[in-house]
Design a protein around this motif. Structure first.
Motif, PDB file in Angstrom:
ATOM      1  N   LEU A 366       0.811  -1.217   0.000  1.00  0.00           N
ATOM      2  CA  LEU A 366       0.000   0.000   0.000  1.00  0.00           C
ATOM      3  C   LEU A 366       0.845   1.269   0.000  1.00  0.00           C
ATOM      4  O   LEU A 366       0.393   2.311  -0.457  1.00  0.00           O
ATOM      5  CB  LEU A 366      -0.923   0.007   1.223  1.00  0.00           C
ATOM      6  CG  LEU A 366      -2.067  -1.006   1.155  1.00  0.00           C
ATOM      7  CD1 LEU A 366      -2.671  -1.236   2.518  1.00  0.00           C
ATOM      8  CD2 LEU A 366      -3.128  -0.537   0.177  1.00  0.00           C
ATOM      9  N   VAL A 367       2.078   1.173   0.472  1.00  0.00           N
ATOM     10  CA  VAL A 367       2.936   2.357   0.560  1.00  0.00           C
ATOM     11  C   VAL A 367       3.621   2.644  -0.771  1.00  0.00           C
ATOM     12  O   VAL A 367       3.623   3.792  -1.258  1.00  0.00           O
ATOM     13  CB  VAL A 367       3.983   2.180   1.679  1.00  0.00           C
ATOM     14  CG1 VAL A 367       5.101   3.217   1.547  1.00  0.00           C
ATOM     15  CG2 VAL A 367       3.309   2.295   3.039  1.00  0.00           C
ATOM     16  N   TYR A 368       4.222   1.635  -1.399  1.00  0.00           N
ATOM     17  CA  TYR A 368       5.050   1.896  -2.572  1.00  0.00           C
ATOM     18  C   TYR A 368       4.297   2.436  -3.788  1.00  0.00           C
ATOM     19  O   TYR A 368       4.832   3.273  -4.515  1.00  0.00           O
ATOM     20  CB  TYR A 368       5.875   0.658  -2.933  1.00  0.00           C
ATOM     21  CG  TYR A 368       7.131   0.598  -2.106  1.00  0.00           C
ATOM     22  CD1 TYR A 368       8.221   1.418  -2.399  1.00  0.00           C
ATOM     23  CD2 TYR A 368       7.215  -0.213  -0.986  1.00  0.00           C
ATOM     24  CE1 TYR A 368       9.358   1.402  -1.617  1.00  0.00           C
ATOM     25  CE2 TYR A 368       8.352  -0.237  -0.198  1.00  0.00           C
ATOM     26  CZ  TYR A 368       9.420   0.570  -0.516  1.00  0.00           C
ATOM     27  OH  TYR A 368      10.539   0.567   0.264  1.00  0.00           O
ATOM     28  N   PRO A 369       3.052   2.009  -4.058  1.00  0.00           N
ATOM     29  CA  PRO A 369       2.341   2.640  -5.175  1.00  0.00           C
ATOM     30  C   PRO A 369       2.126   4.141  -4.980  1.00  0.00           C
ATOM     31  O   PRO A 369       1.929   4.870  -5.951  1.00  0.00           O
ATOM     32  CB  PRO A 369       0.996   1.898  -5.190  1.00  0.00           C
ATOM     33  CG  PRO A 369       1.274   0.581  -4.556  1.00  0.00           C
ATOM     34  CD  PRO A 369       2.294   0.876  -3.496  1.00  0.00           C
ATOM     35  N   VAL A 370       2.175   4.608  -3.732  1.00  0.00           N
ATOM     36  CA  VAL A 370       1.952   6.021  -3.437  1.00  0.00           C
ATOM     37  C   VAL A 370       3.241   6.828  -3.540  1.00  0.00           C
ATOM     38  O   VAL A 370       3.248   7.955  -4.027  1.00  0.00           O
ATOM     39  CB  VAL A 370       1.342   6.181  -2.018  1.00  0.00           C
ATOM     40  CG1 VAL A 370       1.244   7.646  -1.624  1.00  0.00           C
ATOM     41  CG2 VAL A 370      -0.010   5.510  -1.957  1.00  0.00           C
ATOM     42  N   ILE A 371       4.377   6.245  -3.103  1.00  0.00           N
ATOM     43  CA  ILE A 371       5.604   7.037  -2.984  1.00  0.00           C
ATOM     44  C   ILE A 371       6.521   6.917  -4.190  1.00  0.00           C
ATOM     45  O   ILE A 371       7.491   7.674  -4.293  1.00  0.00           O
ATOM     46  CB  ILE A 371       6.391   6.655  -1.718  1.00  0.00           C
ATOM     47  CG1 ILE A 371       6.960   5.231  -1.833  1.00  0.00           C
ATOM     48  CG2 ILE A 371       5.532   6.802  -0.483  1.00  0.00           C
ATOM     49  CD1 ILE A 371       7.895   4.874  -0.701  1.00  0.00           C
ATOM     50  N   CYS A 372       6.271   5.978  -5.115  1.00  0.00           N
ATOM     51  CA  CYS A 372       7.160   5.884  -6.281  1.00  0.00           C
ATOM     52  C   CYS A 372       6.401   5.331  -7.478  1.00  0.00           C
ATOM     53  O   CYS A 372       5.358   4.689  -7.334  1.00  0.00           O
ATOM     54  CB  CYS A 372       8.380   5.030  -5.974  1.00  0.00           C
ATOM     55  SG  CYS A 372       8.040   3.276  -5.770  1.00  0.00           S
ATOM     56  N   ASN A 373       6.948   5.585  -8.649  1.00  0.00           N
ATOM     57  CA  ASN A 373       6.321   5.139  -9.893  1.00  0.00           C
ATOM     58  C   ASN A 373       6.916   3.839 -10.412  1.00  0.00           C
ATOM     59  O   ASN A 373       6.481   3.333 -11.440  1.00  0.00           O
ATOM     60  CB  ASN A 373       6.474   6.221 -10.973  1.00  0.00           C
ATOM     61  CG  ASN A 373       5.744   7.492 -10.595  1.00  0.00           C
ATOM     62  OD1 ASN A 373       4.652   7.442 -10.028  1.00  0.00           O
ATOM     63  ND2 ASN A 373       6.344   8.641 -10.893  1.00  0.00           N
ATOM     64  N   ASN A 374       7.941   3.333  -9.738  1.00  0.00           N
ATOM     65  CA  ASN A 374       8.616   2.124 -10.199  1.00  0.00           C
ATOM     66  C   ASN A 374       8.106   0.908  -9.441  1.00  0.00           C
ATOM     67  O   ASN A 374       7.692   0.996  -8.284  1.00  0.00           O
ATOM     68  CB  ASN A 374      10.133   2.246  -9.987  1.00  0.00           C
ATOM     69  CG  ASN A 374      10.711   3.404 -10.766  1.00  0.00           C
ATOM     70  OD1 ASN A 374      10.564   3.498 -11.971  1.00  0.00           O
ATOM     71  ND2 ASN A 374      11.376   4.319 -10.056  1.00  0.00           N
ATOM     72  N   TRP A 375       8.205  -0.225 -10.090  1.00  0.00           N
ATOM     73  CA  TRP A 375       7.846  -1.484  -9.446  1.00  0.00           C
ATOM     74  C   TRP A 375       8.935  -1.842  -8.431  1.00  0.00           C
ATOM     75  O   TRP A 375      10.112  -1.871  -8.745  1.00  0.00           O
ATOM     76  CB  TRP A 375       7.719  -2.578 -10.497  1.00  0.00           C
ATOM     77  CG  TRP A 375       7.470  -3.936  -9.924  1.00  0.00           C
ATOM     78  CD1 TRP A 375       6.303  -4.429  -9.435  1.00  0.00           C
ATOM     79  CD2 TRP A 375       8.442  -4.980  -9.771  1.00  0.00           C
ATOM     80  NE1 TRP A 375       6.468  -5.719  -8.990  1.00  0.00           N
ATOM     81  CE2 TRP A 375       7.777  -6.085  -9.184  1.00  0.00           C
ATOM     82  CE3 TRP A 375       9.800  -5.093 -10.062  1.00  0.00           C
ATOM     83  CZ2 TRP A 375       8.418  -7.272  -8.890  1.00  0.00           C
ATOM     84  CZ3 TRP A 375      10.442  -6.277  -9.769  1.00  0.00           C
ATOM     85  CH2 TRP A 375       9.753  -7.355  -9.196  1.00  0.00           C
ATOM     86  N   ILE A 376       8.530  -2.101  -7.206  1.00  0.00           N
ATOM     87  CA  ILE A 376       9.464  -2.460  -6.137  1.00  0.00           C
ATOM     88  C   ILE A 376       9.073  -3.832  -5.598  1.00  0.00           C
ATOM     89  O   ILE A 376       7.929  -4.049  -5.172  1.00  0.00           O
ATOM     90  CB  ILE A 376       9.439  -1.428  -4.988  1.00  0.00           C
ATOM     91  CG1 ILE A 376       9.836  -0.050  -5.503  1.00  0.00           C
ATOM     92  CG2 ILE A 376      10.365  -1.861  -3.858  1.00  0.00           C
ATOM     93  CD1 ILE A 376      11.277   0.063  -5.954  1.00  0.00           C
ATOM     94  N   GLN A 377       9.996  -4.746  -5.627  1.00  0.00           N
ATOM     95  CA  GLN A 377       9.742  -6.100  -5.130  1.00  0.00           C
ATOM     96  C   GLN A 377      10.092  -6.186  -3.651  1.00  0.00           C
ATOM     97  O   GLN A 377      11.122  -5.654  -3.224  1.00  0.00           O
ATOM     98  CB  GLN A 377      10.573  -7.116  -5.921  1.00  0.00           C
ATOM     99  CG  GLN A 377      10.322  -8.564  -5.500  1.00  0.00           C
ATOM    100  CD  GLN A 377      11.138  -9.540  -6.308  1.00  0.00           C
ATOM    101  OE1 GLN A 377      11.980  -9.136  -7.100  1.00  0.00           O
ATOM    102  NE2 GLN A 377      10.895 -10.822  -6.110  1.00  0.00           N
TER     103      GLN A 377
END
Length: 522
Positions: A366-377
């Protein structure tokens, strides 16, 4: 733009950015005094003027293959290898919690251990915490001039209290002997040791060391007689150190200033202060900059002239283009130099981190889609404990803003005090931080600080106090606040208030949620 226009615009930027003419002149002289620009400077200039280029020239860094001092993933290891290479620049891009600091500290350790001169700079002073145990004698850029700091260290430590506790290899350390080896006591006892027989010395020591058994006193007397030449030499050296002339101390300071085992650390703002101008004349083997997304073009260009290799770690920030015409100033039209470089440098100088190891997967999704535009595994090992108070790992406690502090205190009181070293509170407001510091339970290791004070820090359980004016909270502050909690992230605040237009948490809260008095985010 050609190189002549580049230098003309840069000169204008130098003098526009400095209130003090002397500082501007010193910075400009640093930029242009080279017959040939250093490789990092050359790469930046050619990229700006000619587009993406590849330099065939290589830096003389020549760092050996290393085993990192901390465990790195394959993704992080590739970034480290780029940073260790002889390329002019390595630009490492990564969202919060992707391991930028782990890579940077491994790089610093490797360079210092093979006697390379290292400069390490960050934007927030709190981010320097990770470097406090570097080998060597780190100098922290604060209010003091570097050379004066070395002289002060010589006076207060190395000369005033010289380390002369050596013994012959066949002797074990002796605590009682050590008590007699201070300069003041040696001046008293050495003449006695030299003129007394061992039996006489034993009698004198019995009265001075009344707490010791007679056999222990005899052993001490025997050792003192045996070590008389060594003690005499120690006292002589100590007296020589204590009476060194100022010119001799200055000469020692000059020699130590060239010692590669003295890494330089500080924030970019501190390093750019006039009292550190002597450091601007130093050529470093390696310049490491964390939080490089905050660098201005002037800071970037100055730092590029200081070393054989420039390694930049940072996160892409939203690009805010100036309304001015690009014909007026390239630097004004593209103010985010880190963003610009990440888009224009060739892949050989640029690496994107795509894994995170800090956040629990329930929080990360839920955090990473908000804080960055890149896919983070997310690559993370499960934790071993659960908080019985919470059924979810990411929770919004929906309370009125004026009640946030009280509710946070109640929640902390419900936790096991033995977890205090795992708990932290983040605030967006200094007054809220001070109130919580004054009213929170006196857990020994509970960490409470503003967002800026949390840069580079993480805890297993993080509580975020959402009190303040949303329009005054930067995107980066939100990114830090949402990525400090490894296993639990609990946010306290007025849910409807933070969903309003203009709120930096709006997109975060508008995800599909089950809304209750406590709003569950996972």
């Amino acid at each position: 733009m050609n190189e002549q226009q580049f230098w003309a615009e840069l000169q204008q930027l130098v003098y526009e950015s400095n209130e003090h003419q002397e500082t501007a002149q010193a910075q400009w002289q640093r930029l242009v005094h080279h017959v040939s620009p250093p490789l990092p400077t050359k790469l930046i200039i050619q990229t700006v003027c000619n587009g993406s280029v590849y330099l065939t020239e290589r830096s003389p860094l020549n760092l050996p293959a290393i085993t990192p001092n901390v465990c790195l993933s394959a993704n992080q290891q590739l970034a480290l290898e780029m940073a260790l290479s002889n390329s002019a620049i390595a630009l490492i891009v990564g969202s919060p919690a992707t391991g930028k600091t782990r890579i940077a500290t491994s790089l610093a350790y490797a360079a210092i251990n093979v006697s390379k001169r290292v400069l390490i700079l960050t934007h927030h002073s709190a981010a320097l915490t990770a470097y406090r145990n570097l080998p060597g004698y780190p100098f922290w850029c604060q209010q003091q001039d570097y050379r004066n700091w070395i002289i002060e260290q010589l006076h207060s430590q190395h000369l005033a209290q010289p380390q002369m506790n050596y013994l012959p290899l066949h002797l074990l350390p002796d605590g009682e002997l050590a008590k007699l080896r201070t300069p003041a006591r040696l001046e008293t006892w050495l003449p006695i040791i030299q003129t007394s027989s061992q039996q006489q010395l034993t009698e004198l020591l019995k009265s001075a060391f009344t707490e010791l058994e007679i056999a222990r006193v005899k052993l001490l007397a025997y050792r003192l007689k045996q070590l008389e030449p060594l003690l005499q030499q120690q006292l002589k050296l100590s007296q020589l150190y204590a009476n060194l002339s100022e010119s001799a101390i200055t000469e020692l300071a000059d020699q130590l200033s060239d010692n590669p085992q003295v890494p330089i650390l500080g924030t970019v703002a501190e390093f750019m202060q006039p009292q550190h101008q002597s450091l601007w004349q130093t050529t470093f083997d390696l310049v490491i900059v964390e939080e490089a997304q905050h660098l201005t073009w002037l800071e970037l260009m100055l730092l590029s002239t200081l070393g054989h290799k420039l390694v930049l770690f940072g996160d892409k920030m939203p690009s805010l283009y100036s309304k001015s015409s690009p014909k007026q100033s390239f630097f004004a039209f593209f103010p985010k130099c880190f963003n610009w470089l990440s888009q224009h440098l060739l892949p050989t100088y640029h690496y994107q981190l795509t894994e995170q190891f800090r956040l629990h997967s329930e929080i990360a999704k839920l955090v990473y889609p908000v804080i960055c535009n890149n896919w983070i595994q997310t690559q993370r090992t499960p934790i071993d404990y659960q908080l019985t108070q919470l059924k979810h790992r990411l929770v919004w406690q929906d309370v009125p803003n004026q009640k946030v502090g009280e509710e946070i205190i109640k929640f902390i009181q419900s936790l096991d005090p033995q977890l205090s070293s795992q708990i932290g509170i983040i605030t967006f407001d200094v007054q809220q931080r001070d109130w919580l510091l004054a009213n929170s339970p006196k857990f020994s290791q509970l960490l409470i600080g503003t967002v800026a004070e949390w840069a580079g820090i993480e805890r297993a359980i993080v509580i975020v106090s959402c009190v303040g004016h949303p329009e005054n909270i930067a995107v980066e502050a939100i990114n830090i606040a949402l990525t400090r909690g490894q296993d639990y992230l609990i946010l306290f605040g007025d849910y409807d208030f933070w969903r309003q237009p203009g709120s930096p948490l709006r997109s975060f809260l508008y995800q599909p949620l089950h809304k209750e008095r406590t709003v569950i985010l996972s």
